[in-house]
Write a protein that holds these residues in place. Structure first.
Motif, PDB file in Angstrom:
ATOM      1  N   ILE A 250      14.566 -28.267 -40.361  1.00 44.88           N
ATOM      2  CA  ILE A 250      13.437 -29.115 -40.747  1.00 44.88           C
ATOM      3  C   ILE A 250      12.279 -28.250 -41.229  1.00 44.88           C
ATOM      4  CG2 ILE A 250      11.711 -30.730 -39.868  1.00 44.88           C
ATOM      5  CD1 ILE A 250      13.868 -31.844 -38.054  1.00 44.88           C
ATOM      6  N   ILE A 251      12.078 -27.124 -40.568  1.00 41.44           N
ATOM      7  CA  ILE A 251      11.000 -26.245 -40.999  1.00 41.44           C
ATOM      8  C   ILE A 251      11.297 -25.652 -42.371  1.00 41.44           C
ATOM      9  CG2 ILE A 251       9.860 -24.041 -40.491  1.00 41.44           C
ATOM     10  CD1 ILE A 251      10.008 -24.777 -37.556  1.00 41.44           C
ATOM     11  N   ALA A 252      12.562 -25.344 -42.595  1.00 40.84           N
ATOM     12  CA  ALA A 252      12.914 -24.731 -43.880  1.00 40.84           C
ATOM     13  C   ALA A 252      12.915 -25.756 -45.001  1.00 40.84           C
ATOM     14  CB  ALA A 252      14.282 -24.051 -43.778  1.00 40.84           C
ATOM     15  N   GLN A 253      13.194 -27.014 -44.673  1.00 40.48           N
ATOM     16  CA  GLN A 253      13.259 -28.058 -45.695  1.00 40.48           C
ATOM     17  C   GLN A 253      12.551 -29.308 -45.190  1.00 40.48           C
ATOM     18  OE1 GLN A 253      17.364 -28.720 -46.650  1.00 40.48           O
ATOM     19  NE2 GLN A 253      17.764 -26.550 -46.979  1.00 40.48           N
ATOM     20  N   PRO A 254      11.234 -29.262 -45.117  1.00 42.98           N
ATOM     21  CA  PRO A 254      10.518 -30.415 -44.551  1.00 42.98           C
ATOM     22  C   PRO A 254      10.591 -31.642 -45.434  1.00 42.98           C
ATOM     23  CG  PRO A 254       8.979 -28.792 -45.386  1.00 42.98           C
ATOM     24  CD  PRO A 254      10.330 -28.189 -45.500  1.00 42.98           C
ATOM     25  N   GLY A 255      10.960 -31.458 -46.687  1.00 43.26           N
ATOM     26  CA  GLY A 255      10.976 -32.596 -47.602  1.00 43.26           C
ATOM     27  C   GLY A 255      11.801 -33.758 -47.091  1.00 43.26           C
ATOM     28  N   GLY A 256      12.983 -33.448 -46.577  1.00 39.64           N
ATOM     29  CA  GLY A 256      13.859 -34.518 -46.107  1.00 39.64           C
ATOM     30  C   GLY A 256      13.250 -35.299 -44.964  1.00 39.64           C
ATOM     31  N   TRP A 257      12.656 -34.602 -44.029  1.00 41.00           N
ATOM     32  CA  TRP A 257      12.047 -35.266 -42.895  1.00 41.00           C
ATOM     33  C   TRP A 257      10.873 -36.138 -43.334  1.00 41.00           C
ATOM     34  CZ3 TRP A 257      12.456 -36.639 -37.969  1.00 41.00           C
ATOM     35  CH2 TRP A 257      11.314 -36.965 -37.255  1.00 41.00           C
ATOM     36  N   LEU A 258      10.067 -35.617 -44.243  1.00 45.72           N
ATOM     37  CA  LEU A 258       8.901 -36.376 -44.682  1.00 45.72           C
ATOM     38  C   LEU A 258       9.319 -37.606 -45.488  1.00 45.72           C
ATOM     39  CD1 LEU A 258       6.529 -33.434 -45.647  1.00 45.72           C
ATOM     40  CD2 LEU A 258       6.502 -34.820 -43.586  1.00 45.72           C
ATOM     41  N   ALA A 259      10.384 -37.461 -46.266  1.00 44.70           N
ATOM     42  CA  ALA A 259      10.834 -38.589 -47.083  1.00 44.70           C
ATOM     43  C   ALA A 259      11.345 -39.727 -46.208  1.00 44.70           C
ATOM     44  CB  ALA A 259      11.927 -38.124 -48.036  1.00 44.70           C
ATOM     45  N   ARG A 260      11.822 -39.374 -45.022  1.00 42.50           N
ATOM     46  CA  ARG A 260      12.390 -40.358 -44.100  1.00 42.50           C
ATOM     47  C   ARG A 260      11.344 -41.365 -43.628  1.00 42.50           C
ATOM     48  NH1 ARG A 260      11.138 -40.439 -38.761  1.00 42.50           N
ATOM     49  NH2 ARG A 260       9.524 -39.223 -39.730  1.00 42.50           N
ATOM     50  N   LEU A 261      10.086 -40.965 -43.637  1.00 42.43           N
ATOM     51  CA  LEU A 261       9.026 -41.817 -43.069  1.00 42.43           C
ATOM     52  C   LEU A 261       8.821 -43.099 -43.890  1.00 42.43           C
ATOM     53  CD1 LEU A 261       6.483 -38.983 -42.257  1.00 42.43           C
ATOM     54  CD2 LEU A 261       8.018 -40.142 -40.685  1.00 42.43           C
TER      55      LEU A 261
ATOM     56  N   ASN B  10       6.494 -25.911 -51.756  1.00 40.31           N
ATOM     57  CA  ASN B  10       5.253 -25.444 -51.138  1.00 40.31           C
ATOM     58  C   ASN B  10       5.079 -25.982 -49.730  1.00 40.31           C
ATOM     59  OD1 ASN B  10       4.318 -23.679 -53.057  1.00 40.31           O
ATOM     60  ND2 ASN B  10       3.434 -25.325 -54.298  1.00 40.31           N
ATOM     61  N   LEU B  11       5.598 -27.185 -49.486  1.00 36.22           N
ATOM     62  CA  LEU B  11       5.602 -27.684 -48.112  1.00 36.22           C
ATOM     63  C   LEU B  11       6.381 -26.714 -47.228  1.00 36.22           C
ATOM     64  CD1 LEU B  11       6.284 -31.479 -48.705  1.00 36.22           C
ATOM     65  CD2 LEU B  11       4.321 -30.545 -47.515  1.00 36.22           C
ATOM     66  N   ALA B  12       7.556 -26.320 -47.701  1.00 34.79           N
ATOM     67  CA  ALA B  12       8.384 -25.406 -46.914  1.00 34.79           C
ATOM     68  C   ALA B  12       7.690 -24.058 -46.751  1.00 34.79           C
ATOM     69  CB  ALA B  12       9.740 -25.221 -47.592  1.00 34.79           C
ATOM     70  N   LEU B  13       7.052 -23.604 -47.820  1.00 30.62           N
ATOM     71  CA  LEU B  13       6.382 -22.304 -47.751  1.00 30.62           C
ATOM     72  C   LEU B  13       5.271 -22.310 -46.710  1.00 30.62           C
ATOM     73  CD1 LEU B  13       5.862 -19.472 -48.942  1.00 30.62           C
ATOM     74  CD2 LEU B  13       4.325 -20.564 -50.575  1.00 30.62           C
ATOM     75  N   VAL B  14       4.414 -23.312 -46.787  1.00 32.36           N
ATOM     76  CA  VAL B  14       3.269 -23.364 -45.868  1.00 32.36           C
ATOM     77  C   VAL B  14       3.743 -23.593 -44.434  1.00 32.36           C
ATOM     78  CG1 VAL B  14       1.236 -24.715 -45.244  1.00 32.36           C
ATOM     79  CG2 VAL B  14       1.639 -24.072 -47.625  1.00 32.36           C
ATOM     80  N   LEU B  15       4.681 -24.508 -44.269  1.00 31.02           N
ATOM     81  CA  LEU B  15       5.164 -24.788 -42.920  1.00 31.02           C
ATOM     82  C   LEU B  15       5.826 -23.550 -42.320  1.00 31.02           C
ATOM     83  CD1 LEU B  15       5.479 -26.895 -40.726  1.00 31.02           C
ATOM     84  CD2 LEU B  15       7.606 -27.630 -41.798  1.00 31.02           C
ATOM     85  N   GLY B  16       6.553 -22.829 -43.158  1.00 34.56           N
ATOM     86  CA  GLY B  16       7.192 -21.607 -42.679  1.00 34.56           C
ATOM     87  C   GLY B  16       6.176 -20.576 -42.220  1.00 34.56           C
ATOM     88  N   ARG B  17       5.085 -20.445 -42.957  1.00 27.85           N
ATOM     89  CA  ARG B  17       4.060 -19.475 -42.548  1.00 27.85           C
ATOM     90  C   ARG B  17       3.398 -19.898 -41.254  1.00 27.85           C
ATOM     91  NH1 ARG B  17       2.971 -15.687 -46.786  1.00 27.85           N
ATOM     92  NH2 ARG B  17       4.898 -15.774 -47.984  1.00 27.85           N
ATOM     93  N   ILE B  18       3.183 -21.201 -41.110  1.00 27.86           N
ATOM     94  CA  ILE B  18       2.589 -21.679 -39.862  1.00 27.86           C
ATOM     95  C   ILE B  18       3.525 -21.380 -38.697  1.00 27.86           C
ATOM     96  CG2 ILE B  18       1.895 -23.755 -38.594  1.00 27.86           C
ATOM     97  CD1 ILE B  18       0.941 -24.932 -41.233  1.00 27.86           C
TER      98      ILE B  18
ATOM     99  N   LEU C 222      -4.003 -24.271 -37.396  1.00 31.08           N
ATOM    100  CA  LEU C 222      -2.881 -25.194 -37.570  1.00 31.08           C
ATOM    101  C   LEU C 222      -1.676 -24.675 -36.804  1.00 31.08           C
ATOM    102  CD1 LEU C 222      -3.377 -25.665 -41.378  1.00 31.08           C
ATOM    103  CD2 LEU C 222      -3.927 -27.320 -39.586  1.00 31.08           C
ATOM    104  N   MET C 223      -1.009 -25.578 -36.115  1.00 30.61           N
ATOM    105  CA  MET C 223       0.179 -25.174 -35.361  1.00 30.61           C
ATOM    106  C   MET C 223       1.244 -26.263 -35.460  1.00 30.61           C
ATOM    107  SD  MET C 223      -1.724 -25.633 -31.711  1.00 30.61           S
ATOM    108  CE  MET C 223      -0.257 -25.317 -30.761  1.00 30.61           C
ATOM    109  N   LEU C 224       2.457 -25.875 -35.153  1.00 36.93           N
ATOM    110  CA  LEU C 224       3.542 -26.845 -35.205  1.00 36.93           C
ATOM    111  C   LEU C 224       3.306 -27.933 -34.164  1.00 36.93           C
ATOM    112  CD1 LEU C 224       6.560 -24.416 -35.568  1.00 36.93           C
ATOM    113  CD2 LEU C 224       5.463 -25.790 -37.327  1.00 36.93           C
ATOM    114  N   ALA C 225       3.599 -29.153 -34.523  1.00 39.51           N
ATOM    115  CA  ALA C 225       3.381 -30.279 -33.628  1.00 39.51           C
ATOM    116  C   ALA C 225       4.371 -30.232 -32.471  1.00 39.51           C
ATOM    117  CB  ALA C 225       3.534 -31.586 -34.391  1.00 39.51           C
ATOM    118  N   GLY C 226       3.881 -30.532 -31.296  1.00 33.81           N
ATOM    119  CA  GLY C 226       4.756 -30.550 -30.133  1.00 33.81           C
ATOM    120  C   GLY C 226       5.390 -31.907 -29.893  1.00 33.81           C
TER     121      GLY C 226
END
Lengths: 416, 416
Positions: free
Chosen positions: B405-416, B26-34, B88-92
């Motif tokens: 990263i947009i298609a699979q945000p999970g990896g990026w978020l897990a890195r934090l 769902n993270l990927a879904l929502v981020l993709g729509r944004i 909501l927009m992608l972060a710059g």
DNA sequence: GCTATTTGTTCAGTGGTTGAATTAAATGAC
DNA sequence: GTCATTTAATTCAACCACTGAACAAATAGC
């Protein structure tokens, strides 16, 4: 009334992932592993294989068994210590698919069960070119009714049907053009509307799907043979069609009209083709071209006998036939070289009438590939005959129905 | 040490669907729509669009904002009654991708942020044919270091890099063959190992991915232009390459060597090509072939100046140039007709040196398509120039990093 | 100021997976 | 023949993420 649809939407996995989707995805995952396994796997093996917990696998399997998609194998005579595993296999008496095919000189119907076994198969030979589309479909409906009765007798539930035609099919199931059959803009759905319905929709897919026969034959090869995830399947019938399987899925193109390999130009300045182009592959490797080059032009053989006759003569080393096949093979090879350069496929399957001629076609095809494919040195290409017989499209059509149930069992289970 | 990998595995969605996968999907879904939305959508709009609950969308968005992938737009001056939506927009200033390119006569580096903006771009012109691979990669590392410093200064975090080369790349990042660069079996990963690492792996993907430049240019076109889900992107550089995008994803082929369109036979009995074949497309539409046919063979133009010069002369209606372009366009058209017959694509993008020549190439290409594609009557094919400039591969490379990263945000978020 | 309207959050409820403990069923050693 | 060992499958409390409805926030129109 029958409802029809030619091309199902790609159905991107990117829908909303709701709570229940989780179970649905795991049902598909586990069922897929059971289907692909060589021998019936146990729940524990599935858990280790998929990464799911044994508890989850048990719950999922319970649903699948309740839905008559999976059965437990006989108490397994396994070696070693420990409680013996109960193997799981696809149910032989659950849903099944009905496959239909209309071709130039025959009609075919078959029933395939979940495990991929062909449980019924009928072929009705007759030249369909002089027959009106409505009459042809009427005869086909009779074959379908007989197949259905046989399926009922075997305790199978038909979950859908697919029909293969040698031509271009649009999104609504209409046959836009079937040159060798003489059809143009034939509304197959409407013509079949007067015949009794097959069954209710499963998972939103209408009971009858109309598709190109080359596509269906390729699909049949995908899960019948030991074909890899990506390959090109060339159907040498009266015309030449191809089905393209990429990463385990049929690639249909933007409008569903991919694989028109018969009209790829081999010699751009060659003789004119009735398609409007010049030097198309069909002019060098189509059935008429081969027969003509072999000096058998006037023999007036039925289409399905032609390849048999050619095989016999080639086996007897008939010089003109050997020459004709070498020429055809070279033309196919030039085309295949283009395809491999473009798509980097490692397997080419020769189907339809080409299957029994593979022994003579393969050498020139391979020669052209090696000469013209940049990566051939590192990336050998396998050319092999199709494993399914002449009516591969019908079997593939039926297989596509059961394959969809395996890929998306949620719809079938919800139907109960 | 840099770690490299040429082709990422197709990563079939059919892994184990664990509990956490749900949130990940769902993270990927929502981020993709944004990412795909034209204007910043509100949480409520996303909920209506995806089918998720507003509550779920809020939770998902909270994660995305915390991970610096999404930011809230300014208080929106929206019309109508009701509480105003917060767009909501992608972060710059979140993660960014580093794109690198080695070509025959230039090196390029660029940085692209999540929103697709090019935040840094450097091109270093010099003929690389006489330079050893190690030295060339050393110079590239300098460009990369400068790009990285610039990214840091702009508060961007580089999340990975991709390198485009004009040749065949295998699964381990090794360049097997780059004919126009004179490279053969160059172990790019090893040669870059002595340079400082870019960043840690994200989601299991190594920090540097090596890929064919035509593939990366096509990817760049995919999410830069208004390109549809499936198209063919032809890069006319010194050689001719193509990237094939099917259903929104690059198709790499069995071994990652798809798109070798330059050696598709146009005239099977034509003059010999150095690839070993005969009558390959490159002999009719490659840069050398066009220059030679235009009578500019000895001009010794740098590769990237050649297309500029051709464009000027064509605009001035130089007869030999016009003729040369017509011939090249016809050859491209014959090849494209084969591709469209095979794959049923509705869009062809002319990139690289061809982009500025589209005005002269398009008519003969379209003419061949209309003549030779069976379905052209119902299915018009669009031929248009690429929207990205000469270094499309570098931009596409950087874009591929952020796109992952947009298609699979999970990896990026897990890195934090 | 009041109502209508739309956005976004809070919270109890629920479906489905998780992980550990438990039961089941067979082998093999003593 | 008994019992420890081993592997298979089930049970159950805990937990995670989504659901649905109620609620709070913020604005326009009257």
């Amino acid at each position: 009334m029958w409802q029809c649809q030619g091309v199902k939407p790609p159905a991107a996995p990117a829908g909303a992932v709701r709570q229940g989707s989780l179970r649905e995805l795991n049902l598909a995952l586990v069922l897929g592993r059971i289907a692909d396994a060589r021998r019936p796997p146990s729940r524990a093996a599935l858990a280790a294989d998929t990464g799911l917990t044994r508890a989850t696998v048990s719950a999922v399997v319970e649903d699948l068994v309740a839905g008559r998609l999976v059965t437990e194998a006989d108490p397994t005579p396994r070696a070693g210590a420990g409680r013996p595993a109960r193997g799981l296999m696809l149910a032989g008496n659950g849903p099944a698919g009905l496959g239909l095919e209309i071709n130039v000189d025959y009609l075919a119907a078959c029933v395939v069960d979940l495990a991929g076994q062909v449980r019924h198969h009928t072929v009705h030979r007759s030249d369909l070119r002089p027959v009106s589309p409505a009459d042809a479909l009427g005869r086909l409906a009779e074959l379908a009714a007989r197949a259905r009765a046989d399926a009922d007798a075997q305790d199978l539930t038909l979950a859908g049907a697919a029909l293969g035609v040698p031509g271009l099919v649009d999104g609504s199931g209409q046959v836009r053009l079937a040159p060798n059959l003489g059809w143009r803009d034939v509304p197959v759905p409407d013509l079949l509307a007067q015949h009794p319905p097959l069954t209710e929709t499963v998972d939103g897919v209408p009971p009858l799907v109309v598709d190109n026969e080359a596509n269906l034959a390729a699909l049949g090869e995908l899960h019948a043979g030991a074909a890899p995830g990506s390959f090109l399947h060339i159907s040498g019938e009266v015309g030449i069609g191809a089905g393209i399987v990429l990463n385990g899925a049929l690639f249909r193109g933007t409008r569903g009209w991919s694989g028109e390999i018969g009209h790829i130009p081999v010699r751009p300045d060659g003789p004119p083709c009735r398609c409007g182009g010049r030097g198309c592959l069909e002019l060098y490797a189509g059935q008429e071209a081969i027969l003509s080059a072999a000096g058998l032009a006037g023999a007036d053989l039925p289409a399905d006998r032609a390849s048999t006759r050619l095989t016999q003569l080639a086996a007897a080393e008939h010089p003109a036939v050997l020459h004709a096949l070498a020429e055809a093979g070279t033309a196919i090879g030039v085309t295949v070289a283009s395809v491999v350069n473009l798509l980097d496929l490692d397997t080419v399957v020769l189907g339809g009438g080409y299957a029994s001629l593979t022994g003579w076609l393969r050498p020139p095809v391979l020669a052209e590939i090696e000469r013209r494919v940049l990566t051939a040195a590192w990336s050998p290409v396998t050319v092999r005959p199709a494993t399914l017989g002449a009516t591969a499209a019908a079997v593939g059509a039926a297989g596509s129905v059961v394959r969809r149930i395996i890929a998306q069992p949620g719809g079938w289970l919800a139907r109960l």
